[in-house]
Design an enzyme around this catalytic site. Structure first.
Site, PDB file in Angstrom:
ATOM      1  CD  GLU A 283      90.262  -6.921  10.769  1.00 43.79           C
ATOM      2  OE1 GLU A 283      90.732  -5.780  10.914  1.00 43.79           O
ATOM      3  OE2 GLU A 283      90.146  -7.471   9.646  1.00 43.79           O
TER       4      GLU A 283
ATOM      5  CG  ASP B  18      86.393  -3.979  12.840  1.00 39.40           C
ATOM      6  OD1 ASP B  18      87.351  -4.058  12.044  1.00 39.40           O
ATOM      7  OD2 ASP B  18      86.543  -3.614  14.022  1.00 39.40           O
TER       8      ASP B  18
ATOM      9  N   GLY C 177      93.183  -0.847  14.698  1.00 39.56           N
ATOM     10  CA  GLY C 177      92.815  -0.402  16.033  1.00 39.56           C
ATOM     11  C   GLY C 177      93.707  -1.072  17.069  1.00 39.56           C
TER      12      GLY C 177
ATOM     13  N   GLY D  53      91.546  -0.816  11.361  1.00 41.17           N
ATOM     14  CA  GLY D  53      91.093   0.528  11.664  1.00 41.17           C
ATOM     15  C   GLY D  53      91.715   1.599  10.797  1.00 41.17           C
TER      16      GLY D  53
END
Length: 332
Positions: A140, A148, A68, A117
């Site tokens: 991350e 996530d 992301g 992402g």
């Protein structure tokens, strides 16, 4: 987007196949809010369309998707727009859930980097096809965030080695899964020599073409670590760290992988994996969203993104490690 710029997501229909192409190669196809919306709109349009039998997602350029757009998220937080950042993550996670529930085959064609992402829009589908050069990772921790896009849930449930401990290891360390690791764990379904023209062949010949063009898997470098990982990566980060003392080889590997990680993010991610072991994907995504909102407002997030993605100096000065209680209390 100005008139001379190409769209960042291209959608097309070939025969009875909807094809989504991520088209932001200069940013390694990192997903921004507009891209997430365009993918979601295409899936919504094709879900109940009897003229569409299946969906393929691929990318332009060498890499599938580096994650992301957390640089934009950092700017939003620093500019006082954290609520907007929360909405971006909410929309992204809703897309991940939609992909997992999609009623038609959803085939991701992945070469190069597939991180963060990118895994969210590839790993939740029915088929994940990789080339030898593909690499998957959830790094991350190095930007002061947590695993996530549903991966804190999925990594515990890989069909080749379903294990909460393996999920915790992959979630906390950002271990880079090579193509053969992805096949061995079941994260990937097929390995092929090339993705060139494959989407069009799928459209013309059907999903059976994947078995025709698949190549044999090689040895997986992660498999020899399974026994030690299962023995160590259970519980809180403090408990994991203590157990590592009995496994010096694994301790060395973990030390190398987490050398640039936020200490507090490691604590938070361990709590997330533990809770999400008992949740379904929807509940796990909700926990990721809630915990992510906490982490994105802490100084380690802005500092980590600066060091890794803005200045690219990899010299983050993270705050002292927090205890698990503040993260544990927001998880359900």
């Amino acid at each position: 987007m100005t008139s001379h710029e190409e769209p960042q997501v291209i959608t097309d229909v070939v025969e009875r196949t909807g094809i989504i192409t991520l088209n932001r190669p200069r940013a390694l196809n990192s997903l921004n809010r507009g891209m997430v919306s365009l993918i979601a709109e295409a899936l919504d349009a094709w879900r109940d369309d009897d003229a569409i039998d299946q969906v393929v997602i691929r990318s332009s350029g060498k890499h599938f998707c580096a994650g992301g757009d957390v640089r934009a998220a950092r700017e939003g937080v620093l500019n006082g727009n954290a609520d907007e950042v929360d909405r971006f993550f909410a929309e992204e996670y809703a897309l991940n859930l939609e992909i997992s529930r999609y009623p038609k085959p959803y085939i991701a064609l992945v070469g190069g980097v597939d991180m963060g992402g990118g895994l969210g829009v590839s790993a939740h589908g029915s088929h994940l096809v990789v080339t030898e050069e593909a690499v998957a990772s959830m790094p991350e921790m190095n930007i002061g965030f947590v695993t996530d896009v549903g991966m804190s849930w999925l990594l515990q449930r890989l069909p080749g080695h379903p294990s909460q401990s393996l999920g915790a290891f992959l979630a906390l360390t950002g271990y880079r899964l090579a193509a053969d690791d992805m096949l061995a764990t079941g994260l990937a379904t097929h390995k092929v020599d090339s993705l060139d023209g494959l989407a069009e062949r799928i459209a013309a010949e059907g999903l059976g073409v994947l078995d025709e063009v698949a190549v044999e898997a090689g040895p997986a470098t992660l498999e020899p670590w399974y026994e030690q990982i299962d023995a160590v990566f259970d519980g809180t980060w403090a408990e994991i760290t203590e157990r590592l003392g009995d496994y010096p080889d694994l301790a060395k590997l973990v030390g190398e992988l987490t050398a640039q990680a936020s200490p507090s993010a490691l604590v938070a991610a361990a709590e997330l994996v533990r809770v999400n072991a008992e949740r379904d994907l929807e509940g796990a995504l909700r926990n990721e969203r809630t915990l992510g909102a906490v982490l994105s407002r802490e100084p380690d997030f802005a500092e980590g993104v600066r060091a890794v993605l803005v200045d690219k100096t990899h010299d983050a000065r993270f705050t002292p490690q927090q205890g698990p209680e503040k993260y544990r209390e927001v998880l359900r």
